[in-house]
Design a protein around this motif. Sequence first.
Motif, short mmCIF file in Angstrom:
data_model
loop_
_atom_site.label_atom_id
_atom_site.label_comp_id
_atom_site.label_asym_id
_atom_site.label_seq_id
_atom_site.Cartn_x
_atom_site.Cartn_y
_atom_site.Cartn_z
N LYS A 1 103.22 69.64 5.31
CA LYS A 1 102.60 70.35 6.12
C LYS A 1 102.84 72.29 5.78
N LEU A 2 104.13 72.02 5.22
CA LEU A 2 105.16 73.76 4.89
C LEU A 2 104.07 73.76 3.50
N LEU A 3 104.08 72.74 2.57
CA LEU A 3 103.74 73.45 1.07
C LEU A 3 101.86 73.25 1.65
N HIS A 4 101.33 73.37 2.36
CA HIS A 4 100.03 73.49 2.90
C HIS A 4 99.77 74.90 3.73
N LYS A 5 100.80 75.26 4.63
CA LYS A 5 100.67 76.84 4.96
C LYS A 5 100.97 77.66 4.21
N GLN A 6 101.69 77.66 2.70
CA GLN A 6 102.77 78.16 2.03
C GLN A 6 101.63 78.49 1.43
N SER A 7 100.96 77.68 1.12
CA SER A 7 99.82 78.09 -0.54
C SER A 7 98.82 77.97 0.06
N GLY A 8 98.17 77.57 0.81
CA GLY A 8 96.94 78.14 1.81
C GLY A 8 95.44 76.35 0.96
N ILE A 9 96.10 75.19 0.71
CA ILE A 9 95.61 74.55 -0.84
C ILE A 9 94.60 73.07 0.41
N PRO A 10 93.92 73.52 0.38
CA PRO A 10 94.02 71.49 0.73
C PRO A 10 94.43 71.04 0.81
N TYR A 11 94.62 69.70 2.02
CA TYR A 11 95.54 68.69 1.13
C TYR A 11 94.86 67.11 -0.11
N ASP A 12 93.34 67.36 0.56
CA ASP A 12 92.59 66.61 -0.67
C ASP A 12 92.69 67.25 -1.66
N GLU A 13 93.16 68.57 -2.10
CA GLU A 13 93.20 68.85 -3.49
C GLU A 13 94.68 69.11 -3.90
N MET A 14 95.35 68.05 -3.68
CA MET A 14 96.61 67.88 -4.07
C MET A 14 97.01 66.38 -4.39
N LEU A 15 97.66 66.73 -5.69
CA LEU A 15 97.85 65.07 -6.69
C LEU A 15 99.52 65.32 -6.13
N PHE A 16 100.21 63.89 -5.95
CA PHE A 16 101.65 63.64 -5.65
C PHE A 16 102.22 63.12 -6.43
N PHE A 17 103.50 62.80 -6.62
CA PHE A 17 104.10 61.75 -7.33
C PHE A 17 105.35 61.48 -7.00
N ASP A 18 105.69 60.18 -6.48
CA ASP A 18 107.03 59.58 -5.48
C ASP A 18 107.76 58.66 -6.09
#
Length: 246
Positions: free
Chosen positions: A186-203
């Motif tokens: 939520k905070l990464l989205h707010k900081q960057s303005g990048i839509p969630y579906d344009e993110m790739l996550f590794f965990d």
Amino acid sequence: SVGRNRQASKSHSLFNMGKGSAAASSSSSCNSDDNDDLPSMIVFDLDDCLWTPEMHELSGMPSIPVEGPLDPSDNNSQLGTVGMKVPSRRRRGNNKGFDWGGYANDDEEVVELYPGARLVLRELVTNPKYEGVKIAVASTSLEPSYSRACINGIEIVDDVTMKDMISFSQIGREGQLTSRKTSHFKLLHKQSGIPYDEMLFFDDCNWGDHVGDLSNTFDVTGVRTPNGLQLNEFHQGLEKYKNRRK
């Protein structure tokens, strides 16, 4: 001359990580077709995904740089800070008190990147195809200050640290951050303005399925890395993101 070359290398690397300005935009527009297949932001977990051991396993702040080859596939490569070590102390009984920073025994604690993770970060820094792609970290670390010490100190290529690569970071589980990575995103989205579906996550997902949670909640594309990030897992993630965007 050496200093200038190091600075030039650093500037080029940061340019590739989306920290350039007008020139980056111009170059990006020339390769828009390729860039359409890449995520706008790649987000990494830290503990057991990029590095080991986990921060809560350490006895203190990892503050001593450990030198080694920056390229894990070439022992003759440029030397740099490949890890951060917790100051060790010898046991009492030698009448010398504590010997901080010595390699006293086999119990030394060094935080190092997994070889695959180091190769991934080196690819992100050096390959021009990733210019414009933002890099972020999302971690539920119990010791955020330890995590930041490692980010600040560990180099990826000569004179470029993890900190230099990272545009956004959310580390910890206090305040607005919880044990669910949805709070971090939520905070990464707010900081960057990048839509969630344009993110790739590794965990690594060894302590909870953050990848599944984020996919179900925000439609974030994710890849599980249970044995630490491997180079093939990174490329599989890029392909997964590309296919989901079709």
